[in-house]
Scaffold this active site. Sequence first.
Site, mmCIF file in Angstrom:
data_model
loop_
_atom_site.group_PDB
_atom_site.id
_atom_site.type_symbol
_atom_site.label_atom_id
_atom_site.label_comp_id
_atom_site.label_asym_id
_atom_site.label_seq_id
_atom_site.Cartn_x
_atom_site.Cartn_y
_atom_site.Cartn_z
ATOM 1 C CG ASP A 194 2.986 -4.312 -7.303
ATOM 2 O OD1 ASP A 194 2.869 -4.565 -8.508
ATOM 3 O OD2 ASP A 194 4.070 -4.120 -6.738
ATOM 4 C CE LYS A 218 -4.866 -10.380 5.128
ATOM 5 N NZ LYS A 218 -5.452 -11.747 5.212
ATOM 6 C CG ASP A 262 1.563 -7.773 -12.180
ATOM 7 O OD1 ASP A 262 1.219 -6.733 -12.787
ATOM 8 O OD2 ASP A 262 2.751 -8.080 -11.986
ATOM 9 C CE1 TYR A 274 5.482 -2.514 -2.410
ATOM 10 C CE2 TYR A 274 4.373 -1.470 -4.244
ATOM 11 C CZ TYR A 274 4.731 -2.610 -3.553
ATOM 12 O OH TYR A 274 4.349 -3.846 -4.026
ATOM 13 C CG ASP A 334 -6.761 -13.333 2.479
ATOM 14 O OD1 ASP A 334 -7.590 -12.406 2.546
ATOM 15 O OD2 ASP A 334 -6.660 -14.193 3.377
#
Length: 369
Positions: A249, A192, A253, A141, A225
Amino acid sequence: MAHSILLTPGDGIGPEVIEETQRVLGWFRANRNLAFTTESAPIGGIAYETLGTPEPVETIAKAMKADAVLFGAVGGPKWDSLPFEKKPERGLLRLRKDLGLFANLRPALCFDALKDASTLKPEIVSGLDILIVRELTGGVYFGEPKETTTLADGQKRAVDTQVYTTHEIERIARVAFELARLRGKRVASAEKSNVMVTGVLWRQVVTAVHAKEFPDVQLSHVLADNCAMQLVRNPKQYDVIVTDNLFGDVLSDEAAQLTGSIGMLPSASLGAKDANGRQAALYEPIHGSAPDIAGQGLANPIACILSFAMALRYSFGRIEDAKLVESAVDRVLAEGFRTADIMQPGMTRVGTAAMTDAILKALDRLNQS
Ligand code: NAD
């Protein structure tokens, strides 16, 4: 020594839920021998209206001095058309930046009485208590270059850059390991590393911090993942999950929504510890200012009250008191009290103040037993 808390109620339902949380805070002062000093300061839309800026310097200065900030919510349709630097949300971003809040903590806690309200089977979420620690100020970001260019053939090309330094990974890893010591002493680090070099560095640095400073905590690594999949398959396998800004993020959630309404979910953002062990901290419900229900006494105060419980646990080291708040919430839900957002058939619908009344009564009973 009294703990100092700066209250920044903000807009919409922010002042309503902060007012209720102050009642809980007052209960701890009166019944648990906890010394707090509190002060309120304007932020967001209300600050823009009264002072012409959503981020008053006086409020920021007070926040820097306080032991913890308890933030309500900011924003509303009234200010939607303002330029970015005048928008209410600017106040929150400024606090995060100036306090150096690089660690975002989002718990996913399933209260037994609400286990049937989850989209997952009750046995999967019953008793769930996990904490996602998300790096908040680095990664994709913020990485440079971050740009859109036009290619020779007229197509557009957009680039975001995922970037992490050793220092950034070390400090977030330390936060996660330290928090795990206050909980179940297990950390899962998600990245990852199979396809990203930042993931390789992330894994190396987390492993090194663990070996050198936190051998008493159990560390595992998981691909992000797979972690997303495991969170819906068997979330109770986790205690603390530490991850970067982007994966955090998404995963936070996902984890939070395992357990219920937005009106129930607290959060915390922490900065680095200074030489005296002092750590900047901001606690807030994850919901916004809910303009659609503001001023009607309908808001669920539990997310804000549980944010105060996080302050008790993580800023003031009062773990038993934090558990007391959580048990009181558990009890009122078990007794059937529900605000509109979590209403279920056969339960007793209550407003904002009546929900707090019930929590205060439950605190009285728990404190006597
Ligand atoms: P929101 O979280 O304010 O509301 C979403 C929905 O959830 C609404 O229907 C609302 O009534 C309901 N809801 C939220 N909190 C509740 C509570 N405690 N009890 C009962 N119901 C609750 O999100 P939104 O509608 O997308 O945004 C409204 C405003 O809030 C916008 O201006 C947005 O920018 C701002 N916002 C602020 C923050 C913050 O201050 N941290 C976070 C998100 C959104």
